[in-house]
Design a protein around this motif. Sequence first.
Motif, mmCIF file in Angstrom:
data_model
loop_
_atom_site.group_PDB
_atom_site.id
_atom_site.type_symbol
_atom_site.label_atom_id
_atom_site.label_comp_id
_atom_site.label_asym_id
_atom_site.label_seq_id
_atom_site.Cartn_x
_atom_site.Cartn_y
_atom_site.Cartn_z
ATOM 1 N N TYR A 4 3.084 6.562 3.956
ATOM 2 C CA TYR A 4 3.757 5.932 2.823
ATOM 3 C C TYR A 4 5.173 5.602 3.248
ATOM 4 O O TYR A 4 5.692 6.161 4.204
ATOM 5 C CB TYR A 4 3.801 6.881 1.622
ATOM 6 C CG TYR A 4 2.473 7.073 0.951
ATOM 7 C CD1 TYR A 4 2.133 6.331 -0.175
ATOM 8 C CD2 TYR A 4 1.552 7.986 1.425
ATOM 9 C CE1 TYR A 4 0.915 6.505 -0.797
ATOM 10 C CE2 TYR A 4 0.326 8.165 0.812
ATOM 11 C CZ TYR A 4 0.013 7.424 -0.306
ATOM 12 O OH TYR A 4 -1.195 7.592 -0.921
ATOM 13 N N ARG A 5 5.816 4.693 2.507
ATOM 14 C CA ARG A 5 7.212 4.369 2.796
ATOM 15 C C ARG A 5 8.001 4.302 1.493
ATOM 16 O O ARG A 5 7.474 3.915 0.453
ATOM 17 C CB ARG A 5 7.330 3.069 3.576
ATOM 18 C CG ARG A 5 6.908 1.841 2.829
ATOM 19 C CD ARG A 5 6.863 0.605 3.723
ATOM 20 N NE ARG A 5 6.661 -0.603 2.954
ATOM 21 C CZ ARG A 5 5.493 -1.044 2.512
ATOM 22 N NH1 ARG A 5 4.398 -0.377 2.775
ATOM 23 N NH2 ARG A 5 5.409 -2.146 1.814
ATOM 24 N N ILE A 6 9.250 4.717 1.573
ATOM 25 C CA ILE A 6 10.163 4.642 0.442
ATOM 26 C C ILE A 6 11.203 3.591 0.800
ATOM 27 O O ILE A 6 11.872 3.694 1.822
ATOM 28 C CB ILE A 6 10.826 6.001 0.170
ATOM 29 C CG1 ILE A 6 9.775 6.989 -0.327
ATOM 30 C CG2 ILE A 6 11.973 5.856 -0.824
ATOM 31 C CD1 ILE A 6 10.290 8.396 -0.565
ATOM 32 N N ARG A 19 1.021 -0.748 4.625
ATOM 33 C CA ARG A 19 0.435 -2.087 4.612
ATOM 34 C C ARG A 19 0.045 -2.569 3.224
ATOM 35 O O ARG A 19 -0.834 -3.421 3.074
ATOM 36 C CB ARG A 19 -0.751 -2.165 5.569
ATOM 37 C CG ARG A 19 -0.343 -1.937 7.018
ATOM 38 C CD ARG A 19 -1.496 -2.075 7.969
ATOM 39 N NE ARG A 19 -2.515 -1.055 7.808
ATOM 40 C CZ ARG A 19 -2.489 0.137 8.377
ATOM 41 N NH1 ARG A 19 -1.484 0.476 9.128
ATOM 42 N NH2 ARG A 19 -3.465 0.997 8.190
ATOM 43 N N ARG A 20 0.671 -2.032 2.189
ATOM 44 C CA ARG A 20 0.427 -2.476 0.813
ATOM 45 C C ARG A 20 1.743 -2.959 0.217
ATOM 46 O O ARG A 20 2.811 -2.501 0.598
ATOM 47 C CB ARG A 20 -0.123 -1.338 -0.043
ATOM 48 C CG ARG A 20 -1.372 -0.687 0.501
ATOM 49 C CD ARG A 20 -2.625 -1.367 -0.024
ATOM 50 N NE ARG A 20 -3.816 -0.913 0.659
ATOM 51 C CZ ARG A 20 -4.654 -0.007 0.185
ATOM 52 N NH1 ARG A 20 -4.427 0.579 -0.964
ATOM 53 N NH2 ARG A 20 -5.729 0.316 0.878
ATOM 54 N N PHE A 21 1.657 -3.864 -0.744
ATOM 55 C CA PHE A 21 2.858 -4.426 -1.352
ATOM 56 C C PHE A 21 3.028 -4.019 -2.809
ATOM 57 O O PHE A 21 4.073 -4.261 -3.385
ATOM 58 C CB PHE A 21 2.844 -5.951 -1.225
ATOM 59 C CG PHE A 21 2.836 -6.392 0.207
ATOM 60 C CD1 PHE A 21 3.979 -6.288 0.980
ATOM 61 C CD2 PHE A 21 1.682 -6.869 0.797
ATOM 62 C CE1 PHE A 21 3.982 -6.684 2.313
ATOM 63 C CE2 PHE A 21 1.673 -7.261 2.124
ATOM 64 C CZ PHE A 21 2.820 -7.167 2.880
ATOM 65 N N ARG A 22 2.010 -3.410 -3.397
ATOM 66 C CA ARG A 22 2.107 -2.922 -4.771
ATOM 67 C C ARG A 22 2.596 -1.472 -4.729
ATOM 68 O O ARG A 22 1.982 -0.634 -4.077
ATOM 69 C CB ARG A 22 0.757 -2.985 -5.463
ATOM 70 C CG ARG A 22 0.781 -2.382 -6.856
ATOM 71 C CD ARG A 22 -0.575 -2.372 -7.469
ATOM 72 N NE ARG A 22 -0.736 -3.610 -8.206
ATOM 73 C CZ ARG A 22 -1.871 -4.015 -8.706
ATOM 74 N NH1 ARG A 22 -2.968 -3.329 -8.505
ATOM 75 N NH2 ARG A 22 -1.933 -5.116 -9.391
ATOM 76 N N PRO A 23 3.688 -1.161 -5.434
ATOM 77 C CA PRO A 23 4.225 0.203 -5.375
ATOM 78 C C PRO A 23 3.335 1.223 -6.082
ATOM 79 O O PRO A 23 2.696 0.915 -7.085
ATOM 80 C CB PRO A 23 5.575 0.093 -6.067
ATOM 81 C CG PRO A 23 5.527 -1.152 -6.852
ATOM 82 C CD PRO A 23 4.511 -2.051 -6.228
ATOM 83 N N VAL A 24 3.305 2.420 -5.528
ATOM 84 C CA VAL A 24 2.590 3.543 -6.140
ATOM 85 C C VAL A 24 3.444 4.118 -7.260
ATOM 86 O O VAL A 24 2.934 4.521 -8.301
ATOM 87 C CB VAL A 24 2.283 4.629 -5.081
ATOM 88 C CG1 VAL A 24 1.646 5.851 -5.705
ATOM 89 C CG2 VAL A 24 1.415 4.057 -3.981
#
Length: 62
Positions: A4-6, A19-24
């Motif tokens: 994950y990235r912040i 590799r996702r653009f929708r935030p969790v």
Amino acid sequence: MVTYRIEKTSKGWALFRARRFRPVAETETKEELIKVAAQILAGSKVAVRVHNANGTFQELRL
């Protein structure tokens, strides 16, 4: 292991899966987001990359 990235966004700070653009999750401050991320990801084997406001890599937390 999932990564994950912040990152800083136009609305504040967000937690993204790799590799996702929708935030969790999204919050106004970085400190709040780190607390929320810890609750969401508790018990999972994940790596979290934390970025500075200017986009540079700050640290990797496991």
